[in-house]
Design a protein around this motif. Sequence first.
Motif, mmCIF file in Angstrom:
data_model
loop_
_atom_site.group_PDB
_atom_site.id
_atom_site.type_symbol
_atom_site.label_atom_id
_atom_site.label_comp_id
_atom_site.label_asym_id
_atom_site.label_seq_id
_atom_site.Cartn_x
_atom_site.Cartn_y
_atom_site.Cartn_z
ATOM 1 N N ALA A 284 -25.134 -36.758 35.424
ATOM 2 C CA ALA A 284 -24.374 -37.894 34.906
ATOM 3 C C ALA A 284 -23.326 -37.412 33.902
ATOM 4 O O ALA A 284 -22.182 -37.889 33.898
ATOM 5 C CB ALA A 284 -25.312 -38.904 34.250
ATOM 6 N N MET A 285 -23.708 -36.459 33.060
ATOM 7 C CA MET A 285 -22.752 -35.896 32.104
ATOM 8 C C MET A 285 -21.577 -35.248 32.828
ATOM 9 O O MET A 285 -20.423 -35.385 32.411
ATOM 10 C CB MET A 285 -23.461 -34.878 31.208
ATOM 11 N N ALA A 286 -21.871 -34.551 33.903
ATOM 12 C CA ALA A 286 -20.806 -33.884 34.670
ATOM 13 C C ALA A 286 -19.874 -34.888 35.333
ATOM 14 O O ALA A 286 -18.676 -34.625 35.499
ATOM 15 C CB ALA A 286 -21.428 -32.970 35.726
ATOM 16 N N ALA A 287 -20.408 -36.053 35.694
ATOM 17 C CA ALA A 287 -19.594 -37.073 36.374
ATOM 18 C C ALA A 287 -18.742 -37.884 35.401
ATOM 19 O O ALA A 287 -17.777 -38.521 35.800
ATOM 20 C CB ALA A 287 -20.499 -38.019 37.162
ATOM 21 N N SER A 288 -19.124 -37.867 34.126
ATOM 22 C CA SER A 288 -18.478 -38.716 33.128
ATOM 23 C C SER A 288 -17.291 -38.008 32.486
ATOM 24 O O SER A 288 -17.421 -36.893 31.981
ATOM 25 C CB SER A 288 -19.493 -39.104 32.043
ATOM 26 N N THR A 289 -16.144 -38.672 32.487
ATOM 27 C CA THR A 289 -14.961 -38.079 31.856
ATOM 28 C C THR A 289 -15.008 -38.223 30.339
ATOM 29 O O THR A 289 -14.581 -37.332 29.611
ATOM 30 C CB THR A 289 -13.676 -38.742 32.383
ATOM 31 N N ASP A 290 -15.524 -39.339 29.846
ATOM 32 C CA ASP A 290 -15.537 -39.604 28.404
ATOM 33 C C ASP A 290 -16.860 -39.265 27.737
ATOM 34 O O ASP A 290 -16.960 -39.317 26.515
ATOM 35 C CB ASP A 290 -15.241 -41.089 28.141
ATOM 36 N N GLY A 291 -17.887 -38.935 28.529
ATOM 37 C CA GLY A 291 -19.221 -38.742 27.966
ATOM 38 C C GLY A 291 -19.880 -40.079 27.655
ATOM 39 O O GLY A 291 -19.266 -41.145 27.799
ATOM 40 N N PHE A 292 -21.132 -40.029 27.250
ATOM 41 C CA PHE A 292 -21.862 -41.253 26.919
ATOM 42 C C PHE A 292 -22.924 -40.947 25.878
ATOM 43 O O PHE A 292 -23.362 -39.808 25.728
ATOM 44 C CB PHE A 292 -22.514 -41.860 28.176
ATOM 45 N N LYS A 293 -23.298 -41.978 25.159
ATOM 46 C CA LYS A 293 -24.367 -41.853 24.172
ATOM 47 C C LYS A 293 -25.710 -42.039 24.869
ATOM 48 O O LYS A 293 -25.828 -42.828 25.810
ATOM 49 C CB LYS A 293 -24.200 -42.905 23.070
ATOM 50 N N ILE B 18 -24.603 -41.483 41.297
ATOM 51 C CA ILE B 18 -24.302 -41.020 39.939
ATOM 52 C C ILE B 18 -22.832 -41.233 39.613
ATOM 53 O O ILE B 18 -22.480 -41.691 38.517
ATOM 54 C CB ILE B 18 -24.729 -39.548 39.772
ATOM 55 N N ASP B 19 -21.953 -40.938 40.564
ATOM 56 C CA ASP B 19 -20.524 -41.186 40.348
ATOM 57 C C ASP B 19 -20.257 -42.679 40.170
ATOM 58 O O ASP B 19 -19.414 -43.084 39.355
ATOM 59 C CB ASP B 19 -19.697 -40.659 41.519
ATOM 60 N N ALA B 20 -20.956 -43.500 40.935
ATOM 61 C CA ALA B 20 -20.744 -44.950 40.848
ATOM 62 C C ALA B 20 -21.098 -45.484 39.468
ATOM 63 O O ALA B 20 -20.483 -46.449 38.988
ATOM 64 C CB ALA B 20 -21.573 -45.666 41.914
ATOM 65 N N TYR B 21 -22.068 -44.882 38.827
ATOM 66 C CA TYR B 21 -22.442 -45.306 37.486
ATOM 67 C C TYR B 21 -21.592 -44.672 36.387
ATOM 68 O O TYR B 21 -21.241 -45.336 35.403
ATOM 69 C CB TYR B 21 -23.914 -44.974 37.215
ATOM 70 N N SER C 99 -31.591 -27.868 23.688
ATOM 71 C CA SER C 99 -31.700 -26.574 24.373
ATOM 72 C C SER C 99 -31.370 -26.692 25.859
ATOM 73 O O SER C 99 -31.067 -25.696 26.521
ATOM 74 C CB SER C 99 -33.103 -25.982 24.191
ATOM 75 N N GLU C 100 -31.425 -27.923 26.398
ATOM 76 C CA GLU C 100 -31.050 -28.177 27.785
ATOM 77 C C GLU C 100 -29.593 -28.612 27.907
ATOM 78 O O GLU C 100 -29.129 -28.973 28.990
ATOM 79 C CB GLU C 100 -31.954 -29.265 28.380
ATOM 80 N N GLY C 101 -28.886 -28.621 26.782
ATOM 81 C CA GLY C 101 -27.479 -29.011 26.805
ATOM 82 C C GLY C 101 -27.242 -30.495 26.674
ATOM 83 O O GLY C 101 -26.154 -30.991 27.001
ATOM 84 N N ILE C 102 -28.241 -31.239 26.173
ATOM 85 C CA ILE C 102 -28.150 -32.691 26.062
ATOM 86 C C ILE C 102 -28.280 -33.096 24.598
ATOM 87 O O ILE C 102 -29.290 -32.795 23.949
ATOM 88 C CB ILE C 102 -29.253 -33.378 26.893
#
Length: 481
Positions: free
Chosen positions: A136-145, A78-81, A189-192
């Motif tokens: 994946a959201m937690a690993a991402s510094t900028d977030g993603f769509k 997940i971090d690698a992606y 509701s799941e935070g996504i």
Amino acid sequence: MIVGCSKEQNLNIDVVETSASGNKLTPITEFSESDDASSIKLLPDEQLQTITGFGGAFTESSAYLLNKLSKENRKKIIDAYFSEEGAHYSLTRSHMNSCDFSLSNYSYTPVEGDKDLEHFSIEEDKDDLIPFIKDAMAASTDGFKIFGSPWTAAPWMKDNNNWVGGKLLPEYYDTWALFFSKYVDAYKSEGIDIWGFTVENEPLGNGNNWESMHYTPDEMTNFVQNHLGPKLEADGKGGIKILGYDQNREHLKEWVDSQFKNEETSKYFDGTAIHWYASTFEVFPEELQYAHNKAPNKYLIQSEACVDAQVPVWQDDEWYWKKEATDWGWTWAPEKDKHLHPKYAPVYRYARDIIGCLNNWVDGWVDWNMVLDKEGGPNWFKNWCVAPVIVDPENDEVYFTPLYYTLSHFSKYIRPDAKVIGVENNDEELMVTAAKNLDGSIAVVILNQTDKTKQFSLSLGEKNKPVSISPKAIQTIVITN
């Protein structure tokens, strides 16, 4: 002659390379120079499309495999992606209801005749897909769509009462539009947060093999214009993007002609999604340019790609650089289309397509599964494919194929909201694209498919720099002030 890369040089660059000889995003600081070097000239004032992002798809198959690995290897992948140190993915996709890369057929609307979707539930996603996305959201510094894509409505909404093929019954058009709205709420509701949708994965069908639901271009336009768009708007979700089509490029013209026929049909379409499966190497530039010219202010996003109909090769980097991979068309394409489906090196297939897309107005490029096993699954239909990361869950082993590094050359260095810029390249043996990021840096991606080192002079305005690229290599050059 060897030329070092130092800050005293006229053009300040950082170079990473992935090559058949073993480089994997390896920093390159020394270059060979030649008197007959070619020329690559960057034209930053010639600004083209704005980049939406690069990434891959969250599938139940990938999420299931991640759950079977050790916590350390799960996090490593997940971090690698998603981390800034990794590929830094910025645009992703997920399936709504099941798809071929699910463990079984399922729907969020299992109760037949439930037109108001009172029993709508994403419970099926809570063990695997949702934890994958949240990690994946937690690993991402900028977030993603993230955009969702349905393969099919539940069989009870369709004219053939089947997971595969058939069409949505008109009496359920409003129910199906409600489905999209409820999906947004359930994931919220799941935070996504859901950024957008494609209306239907592969509306032309997939040969009646796995989950599918068919539309003609005008049927999809009608559904979006009169049902999906108005429903999302009425529910306060008008900002969510709607992408039409979502299949192979060779039919793109007839779909954009329908979607963008006039102001009324265009109103709710934010863009068009495409796949690459029509050919292993043909980019279809005329179709891409036609789509852009038809709707120049709309998104044009490559939403799915993979080396399909192929079992992954395990821990053998060399294979990914050879013309050994086949696709569905190698066996099944009609004779008139066989030339579009030769054996083709997986690395070149990815790199050539992404560069070709960026040079023809595509603003986003999304791979298919992020993780598969050594068989190319799991997949309930046994429709095996290759992913950039292959795992052996029984032995808790992970293999980052050269495809992972190939994708990283784009996703890591060309960031959202970058502007693709003009390039003059006088070497037909090199493929080149470039984009200027919001921070002012310029990322140049170069593919050398030849068996020889290629030298070139990279120029930006009055500044230039001699650079070389290894045989059989992809290179990203980042120019900073």
